[in-house]
Design a protein around this motif. Structure first.
Motif, PDB file in Angstrom:
ATOM      1  N   LEU A 210       0.824  -1.206   0.000  1.00 29.76           N
ATOM      2  CA  LEU A 210       0.000   0.000   0.000  1.00 29.76           C
ATOM      3  C   LEU A 210       0.862   1.262   0.000  1.00 29.76           C
ATOM      4  O   LEU A 210       0.534   2.254  -0.651  1.00 29.76           O
ATOM      5  N   PHE A 211       1.993   1.210   0.695  1.00 26.21           N
ATOM      6  CA  PHE A 211       2.895   2.359   0.760  1.00 26.21           C
ATOM      7  C   PHE A 211       3.341   2.769  -0.645  1.00 26.21           C
ATOM      8  O   PHE A 211       3.292   3.947  -1.017  1.00 26.21           O
ATOM      9  N   ARG A 212       3.745   1.806  -1.444  1.00 27.88           N
ATOM     10  CA  ARG A 212       4.168   2.102  -2.823  1.00 27.88           C
ATOM     11  C   ARG A 212       2.988   2.649  -3.639  1.00 27.88           C
ATOM     12  O   ARG A 212       3.146   3.566  -4.437  1.00 27.88           O
ATOM     13  N   GLY A 213       1.801   2.095  -3.429  1.00 29.71           N
ATOM     14  CA  GLY A 213       0.617   2.604  -4.114  1.00 29.71           C
ATOM     15  C   GLY A 213       0.338   4.051  -3.763  1.00 29.71           C
ATOM     16  O   GLY A 213       0.022   4.873  -4.641  1.00 29.71           O
ATOM     17  N   TYR A 214       0.474   4.377  -2.472  1.00 28.21           N
ATOM     18  CA  TYR A 214       0.283   5.771  -2.050  1.00 28.21           C
ATOM     19  C   TYR A 214       1.338   6.691  -2.676  1.00 28.21           C
ATOM     20  O   TYR A 214       1.039   7.817  -3.052  1.00 28.21           O
ATOM     21  N   ARG A 215       2.569   6.204  -2.779  1.00 31.36           N
ATOM     22  CA  ARG A 215       3.623   7.018  -3.400  1.00 31.36           C
ATOM     23  C   ARG A 215       3.293   7.324  -4.855  1.00 31.36           C
ATOM     24  O   ARG A 215       3.479   8.442  -5.327  1.00 31.36           O
ATOM     25  N   LEU A 216       2.780   6.319  -5.556  1.00 30.42           N
ATOM     26  CA  LEU A 216       2.382   6.538  -6.944  1.00 30.42           C
ATOM     27  C   LEU A 216       1.201   7.508  -7.024  1.00 30.42           C
ATOM     28  O   LEU A 216       1.151   8.369  -7.907  1.00 30.42           O
ATOM     29  N   GLN A 217       0.258   7.380  -6.099  1.00 37.20           N
ATOM     30  CA  GLN A 217      -0.894   8.284  -6.070  1.00 37.20           C
ATOM     31  C   GLN A 217      -0.443   9.721  -5.789  1.00 37.20           C
ATOM     32  O   GLN A 217      -0.917  10.666  -6.432  1.00 37.20           O
ATOM     33  N   ILE A 218       0.463   9.904  -4.851  1.00 37.73           N
ATOM     34  CA  ILE A 218       0.969  11.242  -4.536  1.00 37.73           C
ATOM     35  C   ILE A 218       1.725  11.818  -5.727  1.00 37.73           C
ATOM     36  O   ILE A 218       1.605  13.006  -6.033  1.00 37.73           O
ATOM     37  N   ALA A 219       2.469  10.986  -6.432  1.00 39.59           N
ATOM     38  CA  ALA A 219       3.171  11.459  -7.624  1.00 39.59           C
ATOM     39  C   ALA A 219       2.176  11.948  -8.673  1.00 39.59           C
ATOM     40  O   ALA A 219       2.403  12.967  -9.327  1.00 39.59           O
ATOM     41  N   ILE A 220       1.060  11.236  -8.817  1.00 44.19           N
ATOM     42  CA  ILE A 220       0.016  11.664  -9.756  1.00 44.19           C
ATOM     43  C   ILE A 220      -0.581  12.985  -9.297  1.00 44.19           C
ATOM     44  O   ILE A 220      -0.723  13.924 -10.084  1.00 44.19           O
ATOM     45  N   THR A 221      -0.908  13.079  -8.028  1.00 43.01           N
ATOM     46  CA  THR A 221      -1.512  14.295  -7.477  1.00 43.01           C
ATOM     47  C   THR A 221      -0.554  15.471  -7.597  1.00 43.01           C
ATOM     48  O   THR A 221      -0.963  16.572  -7.956  1.00 43.01           O
ATOM     49  N   GLY A 222       0.722  15.249  -7.325  1.00 42.00           N
ATOM     50  CA  GLY A 222       1.723  16.308  -7.438  1.00 42.00           C
ATOM     51  C   GLY A 222       1.848  16.801  -8.857  1.00 42.00           C
ATOM     52  O   GLY A 222       1.939  18.000  -9.113  1.00 42.00           O
ATOM     53  N   ARG A 223       1.827  15.884  -9.817  1.00 45.78           N
ATOM     54  CA  ARG A 223       1.902  16.283 -11.228  1.00 45.78           C
ATOM     55  C   ARG A 223       0.664  17.070 -11.623  1.00 45.78           C
ATOM     56  O   ARG A 223       0.728  18.004 -12.384  1.00 45.78           O
ATOM     57  N   LYS A 224      -0.472  16.661 -11.080  1.00 41.51           N
ATOM     58  CA  LYS A 224      -1.723  17.367 -11.366  1.00 41.51           C
ATOM     59  C   LYS A 224      -1.643  18.798 -10.821  1.00 41.51           C
ATOM     60  O   LYS A 224      -2.012  19.748 -11.497  1.00 41.51           O
TER      61      LYS A 224
END
Length: 119
Positions: A98-112
């Protein structure tokens, strides 16, 4: 273990990877897919014909989830939430999943967010 997804299946479904020639909007995170970027293009017919574009950052989350859990059920325009929910369901089986999934989600949100600030 079998995978059962209860969402409506399309009558026609075609997915391809493309390189953008013009700016498009990602239907998952709403960021702009810039010319020259790779993205996934989907054409499908459910009740009516629809098309979706998914940026490479959102695809990274979907691929990560699909590669690490036995069953991923997702729907276009809700893929990010579907992936995170699926990772939550399996988090007890693999530490760090889940930690890696959250990191990917944050990367998406940051790019947005960066995309909004650039506009």
């Amino acid at each position: 273990m079998s995978c059962y997804c209860d969402g409506e299946r399309p009558k026609i479904y075609s997915a391809s990877r493309r390189i953008a020639r013009k700016a498009h909007r990602c239907d998952e995170c709403c960021r702009t897919i810039q010319p020259g970027e790779r993205y996934e293009y989907v054409f499908g017919v459910w009740d009516r014909p629809e098309q979706f574009r998914t940026c490479q950052h959102c695809l990274a989350l979907r691929n990560y989830t699909r590669d690490n859990v036995p069953c991923l059920c997702w729907m276009h325009s809700n893929m990010i939430n579907d992936c995170i929910e699926t990772l939550r369901e399996y988090a007890h089986e693999l530490p760090g999943l889940l930690f890696r999934g959250y990191r990917l989600q944050i990367a998406i949100t940051g790019r947005k967010q960066n995309n909004r600030n650039a506009a």
